[in-house]
Design an enzyme around this catalytic site. Sequence first.
Site, PDB file in Angstrom:
ATOM      1  N   CYS B 423       0.812  -1.221   0.000  1.00 46.82           N
ATOM      2  CA  CYS B 423       0.000   0.000   0.000  1.00 46.82           C
ATOM      3  C   CYS B 423       0.839   1.262   0.000  1.00 46.82           C
ATOM      4  O   CYS B 423       0.503   2.233  -0.667  1.00 46.82           O
ATOM      5  CB  CYS B 423      -0.959   0.090   1.184  1.00 46.82           C
ATOM      6  SG  CYS B 423      -1.100  -1.302   2.208  1.00 46.82           S
ATOM      7  N   HIS B 467      -2.783   0.244   6.851  1.00 46.79           N
ATOM      8  CA  HIS B 467      -2.995   0.582   5.448  1.00 46.79           C
ATOM      9  C   HIS B 467      -2.541   2.015   5.217  1.00 46.79           C
ATOM     10  O   HIS B 467      -2.403   2.789   6.156  1.00 46.79           O
ATOM     11  CB  HIS B 467      -4.495   0.418   5.140  1.00 46.79           C
ATOM     12  CG  HIS B 467      -4.804   0.418   3.682  1.00 46.79           C
ATOM     13  ND1 HIS B 467      -4.113  -0.351   2.773  1.00 46.79           N
ATOM     14  CD2 HIS B 467      -5.766   1.075   2.981  1.00 46.79           C
ATOM     15  CE1 HIS B 467      -4.620  -0.160   1.565  1.00 46.79           C
ATOM     16  NE2 HIS B 467      -5.620   0.710   1.666  1.00 46.79           N
ATOM     17  N   ASP B 484      -8.216   5.334  -2.895  1.00 45.89           N
ATOM     18  CA  ASP B 484      -7.341   4.253  -2.433  1.00 45.89           C
ATOM     19  C   ASP B 484      -6.734   3.563  -3.644  1.00 45.89           C
ATOM     20  O   ASP B 484      -7.362   2.726  -4.287  1.00 45.89           O
ATOM     21  CB  ASP B 484      -8.152   3.250  -1.611  1.00 45.89           C
ATOM     22  CG  ASP B 484      -7.242   2.225  -0.944  1.00 45.89           C
ATOM     23  OD1 ASP B 484      -6.022   2.223  -1.249  1.00 45.89           O
ATOM     24  OD2 ASP B 484      -7.753   1.431  -0.133  1.00 45.89           O
TER      25      ASP B 484
END
Lengths: 310, 670
Positions: B423, B467, B484
């Site tokens: 991520c 995350h 995202d």
Amino acid sequence: MGAVLEDRLDLAIQQVGSTILGKEHAIRLALSCLLARGHLLIEDLPGMGKTTLAHALARCLGLQYQRIQFTSDLLPADILGAAVYERQRETFIFHPGPIFAQLILADEINRATPKTQSALLEAMEEGQVTIEGETRQLPEPFFVIATQNPAYQIGTFPLPESQLDRFLMRIALGYPDGQAERALLEGEDRREILARLPVCMMPAQLHELQGRLASVHVAAPLLDYVQALLAFSRQSNRFRGGLSPRAGLGLLRAARAWALLHRRGYVLPEDVQAVLPAVVGHRLHPSDDHLEQSPATLVEQLLEAVMVPA
Amino acid sequence: MPWNWKKNRLGRAKTAESPEEPLTRPALAWLLAALVLAAAPHASELPVWLSVLFAAMAGWRGFIALRGKSLPPRWLLLLLALLAGAGVLIDYRTLFGRDVGVALLVAMVACKLLETRVLRDGVVLVFLGYLLVMSNLLYSQEIPMVAYLFAVVLVMLAAQALIHRPHAGLRGVAPLRLAGMMVLQAIPVMLILFILFPRIPGPLWGLPKDAYKGRTGLSDEMMPGTVSELVRSDAVAFRARFGGVMPPPNQRYWRGPVLWRFDGRRWTRHEELPANIPTTFVPEGVAMDYSVILEPSNRRWLFALDLPARLPPRVGMTASFQLLRDQPINEVYRYEMQSYPNYRTGELTVAERFRGLQLPVRGNPRARALAAQWRERMSHPEDRVGAALALFREQAFYYTLTPPLLGADNVDDFLFRTRQGFCEHYASAFVFLMRAAGVPARVVTGYQGGEANDLGGYFIVRQSDAHAWAEVWLAERGGWARVDPTAAVAPGRVRDGLYAAVLNPELLPFLARRGGGGEYEWLRQLALSWDSLNNSWNEWVLAYGPDRQKEFLSGLGFGPVDWAEMTVAMTVTLGGFGLLVIGWRWRQRGTHDPVARAWQRFCARLARRGLARGPHEGPLDFTERVATSRPELASSVREIGQLYAHLRYGPIGASSDLRLLRHLVRRFRV
């Protein structure tokens, strides 16, 4: 051995009971009194079996037996014995009186003069007699059954309280019930039965049983109960003067004997209650407000007023 | 066994006559056991030589007691103490701090053991022992540890009983039973104190810094590797309980540190002062209410779903909607929170626009060129966002826990060469591209997702849910909008969690493998049950702070309570409890005896059927009367009467008789 000895006690109760019919409770009380090394006063009318009871007990327990008929002219020496001059030996020889026996029936004790009475009672208390400066031991065991006639008080010397206190128990035999009376009437002569009675135990065995009394356990709650009884007799206004410490000791000793007689190693309140009328009946006197009450009622009141601790 | 007043009164007479009486052997044995048990959990963090030293000294003391040898001379003890102290100093290089403090305490107890001779020494050791017990709580306050320490306290109390009453004739497990009795009696007092003792915010006393080391958690920096390292841990970050509906997976973004500044490799926070009123935004739709039970992180930030609209006490909010507490969170911390999943944050300030477009002066030329191209071709910033996401989606990008190392121009390297990342790589590259394309953007770190524990009705969010994502400012969306980029590469990450989405899930710890337990899934379910228990423990015991206390008391109908009223309430309750105990004992004074109690119970039962015992009636007379009037009860009544008479008036009988009597009375029915 223990069980055997107690078997013999049961046997003695049974044998005496076959002579004095329907009086098992009185017989047990008398035996307890004997085991507790106390003396017994039977207060009853003539012909109720007092003599027979004393005689049967003596026979069953293998004790030497002497009967002394008390009269107003009886002297202490007639009981205790006296030193008599013997010409052959040119010395005084002591001739023991009837008191030198293991079981004595002192019949109609209240007919004798106080002087004679106290001679007997002193002997009972001390277990020994002193005659002309010489002390002589009385036999062992030494058990006195005294009787007195409550109904006819004319020409008698009633025992004073202090003398009554010397007796561990006072009992009455009372009339037999119908069934016992019938059996008595149908049966053979008491004298013959008495003569046939077997000896149930030796004096040594009786002595051992008396010694075993100390090992009968008395728990704290029981002492509480006995103390409560004593305290009540002293505090309540129904009685003139409460029970003495000697009465307390006697009560406990008698209760122990009662427990032993019932083959129990410890004393229950029931034992105390069973012997209570006999032990304290002659020691309690009604106060002036309750003069009309009989000794039996007094004891009953005491019994019912004191709680058995849970 | 019921409380036995009489026995205790007897026992009181059997206390020691002088503190100089020698310690009895059983007392020493219990004391040794208690101390070894109290020190045992420390073995994992103490240096090996110290654990060995402690065991050896305890063993030596036991041997001396067993063989009746004499204690070592004073000079030897002094030498041992000095050596142990020096050893600790050499090992830790300091004499301050939690670990070294515990090490010194253990060494001290070991040395004290060897000069323990009389009762007075025993008392000193007991107090050191309690200190040792408490020191374990500095390392763990979880249920197994607390349960274990309770057991240790029991053993310690047993030792104490033997020290203070050496002549009471306590044998075998009797001291332990006495200790248990004492603990049981103390429980009401403990509960009253726990509930009503006024709580103050923050810790009661300061702890050295090293007490909080070694806690994993999200940091306020991000560079390649930070998040992918963190997700290897299945430790719980926090748990959340929702009042109403649970948010759908694509709204489960737990906002943490917001990172603005990029130096070409590292993303860092911009120092913002938190305000003590929530930063305003225009909420749309309904709010979600929930509470969060945060595990200690030694960081100041709190986590909340986008976007938080409420401030817990002593917490402020930055302009980036980040929650910060005034003190680092070093205890289990619970707070109520409210969030609006749909929002408009409004205009950017000049300073924010400047910070949102900041880039290093040099580096990553290819990425800058690509962004410049988008900027030229597309007039709408939203299209540039779409182009970047399309790049991630359509090119061969992979989502992996073990991305290859990147060179100096790491964005270029990632975008055009390796194309494997976690991520943080995607968030970092995306924000870089956006800023280069003239769209204000920032990195947001936090947690995404969480596992619902159906047993407790709450969410567990683990470190493995860590995350990083991005936010871009779009005028069309009315302000900051969440993007995202990872979802573009691996849509399963948001939908099903990391285990389902990542290339190499076997690297994940067991508890983080949501839905992927395989044949051991039952074990994971078991772990979830355990976690539910832990959560209740956290919520009701560890997180029972001033706020929770107020909440609980007002829940009981007390209204708002301040600490003075709480103190009064506590004193009154404790006093009331004391009076209750005294009253109970006073009522029991007549029937302290179990034999009497059983008999009274029996008599009362018969009395209810009209067969009352006369006050002057002895036990056998009474039972005989009952047996005569109720022949069907004769045998049981006689047995009870005999047994009672024997227990009450006989010589001291066996305790089995008492048990039998109680059993018979219990079973007795009229």
